[in-house]
Structure formats: C-alpha cells, structure tokens
Design a protein around this motif. Structure first.
Motif, short mmCIF file in Angstrom:
data_model
loop_
_atom_site.label_atom_id
_atom_site.label_comp_id
_atom_site.label_asym_id
_atom_site.label_seq_id
_atom_site.Cartn_x
_atom_site.Cartn_y
_atom_site.Cartn_z
N SER A 29 0.82 -1.21 0.00
CA SER A 29 0.00 0.00 0.00
C SER A 29 0.85 1.25 0.00
CB SER A 29 -0.93 0.00 1.22
OG SER A 29 -0.19 -0.09 2.41
N ASP A 121 -3.63 3.73 5.65
CA ASP A 121 -4.59 2.70 6.05
C ASP A 121 -5.67 2.50 4.98
OD1 ASP A 121 -3.24 2.33 8.41
OD2 ASP A 121 -4.54 3.65 9.59
N ARG A 122 -6.14 3.61 4.44
CA ARG A 122 -7.17 3.52 3.41
C ARG A 122 -6.65 2.78 2.19
NH1 ARG A 122 -10.36 8.52 0.40
NH2 ARG A 122 -10.95 7.33 -1.45
N GLU A 125 -6.71 -0.91 2.85
CA GLU A 125 -8.05 -1.50 2.91
C GLU A 125 -8.67 -1.64 1.52
OE1 GLU A 125 -10.10 1.15 5.43
OE2 GLU A 125 -9.01 0.57 7.25
N HIS A 126 -8.31 -0.75 0.59
CA HIS A 126 -8.96 -0.75 -0.73
C HIS A 126 -8.01 -1.25 -1.83
CE1 HIS A 126 -11.45 2.05 1.62
NE2 HIS A 126 -12.43 1.72 0.77
#
Length: 504
Positions: A29, A121-122, A125-126
């Motif tokens: 990420s 974090d986003r 998660e995606h």
C-alpha cells in the motif's frame, strides 16, 4: 541492453528498479522510490503510469491547490489533493515527497501521524498503492517519519541502483547514436567520473556533438571543466601552477605520485590496484606556501577539487552541518577527486558546544566506506599538535608533507619572478644580495618585499624625486617586513606594548 515501451526506454540500472517497482505496487500500500538526482526516477514514473492507470502529483500541483492557504492550514489542503486522487484511481504517485516534507518542516506534526496514517490505512483497505519518490527519506526525515514507525512498518523501499558503464553508454547513445558510442572508451569514461548522473551525461553528449570531438582526452577535459562543478570558484582563485611553486618540487612530486596519478583513470594503474593516499597533512608555519599548493591543486584537478575553508560558517551549527554535508556529497558524486580542508587545525579547534570535530571525523570516516578510496583528503595545518588526536591515531593521515621557509636561492628566485614591469635596474639586480638579509623570511614575506619596492618607487616618481639605486628600495622594503614580523611575534606572545614603548 535496454527495455523499451513506446517512446520510454530505460537503462540497465533503471530496468532493475522498474522491475521491482511493478512487482511491489501489486502487493504494497506504500512504496518509496529513492534515488540520487538524475538517476531517472521521473522516467520510471512516466513509464509506470504509461503502463498502469494512475495519477501523478507534483509539488506544483500541491502548491497550486494551497496557493491561498495560510501556512497553519496548509496540511489540510494537501490532504484534500491526495484524498481526491485516491477517489479516482488505485495508484497515486507523489513525486519529490522528501522536498515536500522539507517545505512543511514547521507544520504541525499531527498531519504526519494522523492524516497521512489514515491515507496509508485507506490504501491498504482498498488495495490501493501510494508511491512516494525522493532522494533519501531515511537519513533526512528519520525523526519525523521512521521514528514513529509510520513508514518503516508499512512501506516497501526501492532504490534505483547506481549507474554502471552500460548506463553511461545508454545515455550517450540517446544523443550521439549507437555507431558513435561503439567507438567511445566507455569503461574509461566511467572510471574517470563514475558519479555522473543522467542529466550530466546528456550534457556531455551535447558538448561532444557541438565540438565534433570524441577523443578520450577531450571527453575528460569536458567532464572536468564543464560537467563536474567544484564548490571553489576557480575564476577567483589565483592561477597558480605546480611549475610556479619554486622550492616545493619534492612536495609536488609526492602529491603527483601519491594523489594525482592514482586518481587518474588509467588501465595501467587499475591493473596494479593503485589507490591514492586517503589522507594527506600539509603542515608548516604561516606563509610557507600551503595555500599556494592548494590553489595549484584546484587548477590541476578542476571539477574534481572540493574545498572546505574559512568561508564555511562554523556557527551556528545548523548552518555549518548542511554546508559541509553538501560539499562531502558533491565530492562523492565527483569521485575520484580531492577534498581539500584548509586550516584544518583552526577549523577543528572551533569545536565548542556543537561537536564540529566529531561531525567532521564522522564525515571523513564515511568517505572511506562510500567511495572505496576514490577520494583523497588533503588537510593543511599550521600546527599539527592542534589536530584531533583521534584523527591522527586512526591512521587516516598516511602522508605528512612539511612546508618550510624557502632557502636563499628560492627566496632570490621569488623576488626575480615578481619584478616584471619595474625599470631595468630592478630586473637586472643581483637578487642574491637581498636573500642575505631575508633569512627566515617565507614566500609571502618575499612577495611583500616586491610589493613594497613598487610602492616606494611609485612614491618617488609621484613626488618627482630622483629614483634611488635598487639596493635602497629592496633593503628598505626588507627592513619594513622585518619590523612587522617582530611586532607580530610580540603580539603572538602578548608582549606588544602600545605607543613609544613598542619601538615602532
């Protein structure tokens, strides 16, 4: 070998980094792409976005979005730009993110620990990926980022490798063509200046094309005089050559043997593993020629000469450290080269509360590990006893060269070389006569005598006096220099008395 996709081709080093980059964006990420300026990070990003759908955000984009924002609220505008980009695509690249951090050095730390953490974090998660590019995050911003674990625990780091000879050939081919480059001594060009980046190689190619020359001597000349930039202003440094240094023949021979020749890119030297002395101490009383030797070295080495001297502010420390580090980094990029530290004993003695000595010693130790002996450090000192014992005990100083007041014949020769422009009686003078009354004078003292002779002669001309014999001028000038030296000696011993008692 190069990889090409449409019009975007990559060198060998860039291809290695690009392969790692395309693999990493699928599983991480947060990706940090690091590399020295000119290594091709922007080219890699253009290639990446050409093959993968994504958004590139530059510093200009971020600054434009916050152009009318007050500084305390700047971080919220930057967050908004990043959030909007992540709403449109799964791949967001922020170029020169380290420079952005520098510009936000005074912004509230909560932005890094809160807002940026939320974006990371986003992304996780995606199944999105943030790519930040820069030069060196870990060294420059450890307290702000790595210290809190924000990057270190989540990121995957990719470093663009340093260039090899094949990368040099790649960049030169872009402008000169493969047929020309096949005839070039690429390995020797690389050995001469292995730190050249892509921008510099393109400039070198342009110079070769402009002049229509590709011989090795010319390539090295252009590299040293036009591409590599010393931090010393050669135009303002007196143009002294080794041949001008009368009385220093042995020192010049030692420097040539142990420093200059080993720094040259010569297959014969490479074959026997020739390396320069890693540390040279040039020591002697004031005025004995240390600075003149440094000037001659500067003109000999051109863009491969870097200097730390009294123009570098030692206080406050936050002004000294960045200046010195920039010089060390420039020397690494230009290696093989000379790093000249003038009046090192004075500089090391300026260590008060800031720990300048420890810092300089750390930087000097770093040269050995980063450059594999490709940088010769030459230090001058009036008194080696004032040098840090740790520096001398470490064995870093491998060659000691002492400058001494010149002997009679050299003092006479210095006078003879400086009387150009004076009437014939001065140029045909028996210069051995003046050497008899200048025992202990250094080269600077002898040049001062000639300067004073010119001033005394000019005074007689202006006042319409009959010019005197050359003896009178030379001996009067010598008496003046001797008087000044006596006063200086008293002042150094703190015994100089003011007024009539001084004997002035």
């Amino acid at each position: 070998m190069t990889l090409s996709h449409k019009s975007i081709s990559l060198s060998i080093a860039q291809s290695v980094a690009y392969g790692q980059l395309t693999e990493t964006i699928r599983i991480a990420s947060l990706v940090v792409l690091e590399g020295e300026p000119g290594c091709g990070k922007s080219t890699l990003i253009r290639r990446l976005l050409d093959e993968h759908r994504g958004v590139r955000i530059s510093i200009r984009d971020l600054l434009s979005a916050s152009a009318n924002a007050a500084h305390p609220g700047l971080e919220s505008h930057l967050m908004r730009v990043l959030e909007q980009a992540m709403e449109r695509t799964d791949l967001v690249v922020v170029e020169d993110f380290d420079r952005l951090l520098q510009g936000l050095a005074g912004v509230r730390g909560t932005w890094w620990q809160g807002g940026l953490q939320a974006l990371i974090d986003r992304a996780g998660e995606h199944n999105q990926c943030l790519v930040f590019t820069g030069t060196n995050f870990r060294d420059e911003f450890a307290p702000e980022l790595f210290g809190i674990g924000l990057f270190e625990q989540r990121m995957m780091e990719i470093v663009v490798p340093g260039f090899a000879a094949a990368d040099f050939a790649f960049y030169l081919t872009l402008d000169l063509g493969a047929e020309v480059v096949q005839r070039l001594p690429i390995q020797r060009i690389f050995d001469h200046a292995p730190g050249l980046n892509g921008h510099q190689l393109r400039m070198l190619a342009a110079l070769l094309h402009q002049h229509g020359r590709t011989d090795e001597a010319f390539i090295h000349e252009m590299t040293d005089t036009r591409i590599l930039l010393t931090n010393a202003n050669l135009g303002e440094i007196t143009d002294v050559r080794f041949s001008d240094l009368q009385g220093f023949e042995q020192i010049v021979d030692d420097l040539t043997t142990y420093v200059i020749n080993p720094l040259k890119s010569d297959p014969r030297f490479d074959a026997i593993g020739l390396a320069p002395k890693r540390g040279v101490l040039l020591f002697g009383p004031p005025g004995t020629g240390k600075t003149s030797i440094g000037r001659a070295l500067a003109h000999q080495m051109q863009g491969k000469f870097f200097m730390i001297d009294g123009t570098i502010p030692t206080e406050p420390a936050n002004a000294f450290y960045p200046s010195v580090q920039a010089i060390f980094e420039a020397a690494k990029a230009a290696a093989p080269c000379v790093l000249f530290i003038d009046d090192a004993d004075v500089l090391f003695q300026s260590d008060r509360s800031a720990g300048l000595s420890r810092y300089l010693l750390t930087m000097l130790d770093g040269l050995e590990s980063h450059t594999a002996g490709k940088i010769a450090v030459i230090m001058t000192a009036m008194n080696p006893n004032h040098m840090p014992p740790a520096l001398l005990r470490s064995g870093r100083v491998e060659l000691w060269l002492e400058t001494r007041p010149p002997p009679d014949a050299v003092r006479a020769a210095i006078i003879a070389a400086d009387v150009a422009g004076l009437p014939a009686r001065f140029q045909t003078y028996d210069f051995a006569r003046i050497s008899e009354v200048t025992e202990g004078f250094n080269a600077a003292d002898m040049r001062r005598i000639v300067s004073d002779v010119k001033a005394l002669y000019a005074r007689d001309v202006v006042e319409n006096r009959t010019p005197r014999e050359a003896d009178d001028y030379f001996f009067e000038a010598a008496d003046g220099v001797r008087h000044n030296k006596r006063l200086l000696h008293l002042a150094e011993k703190r015994e100089l008395k003011m007024g009539a008692e001084s004997g002035a």
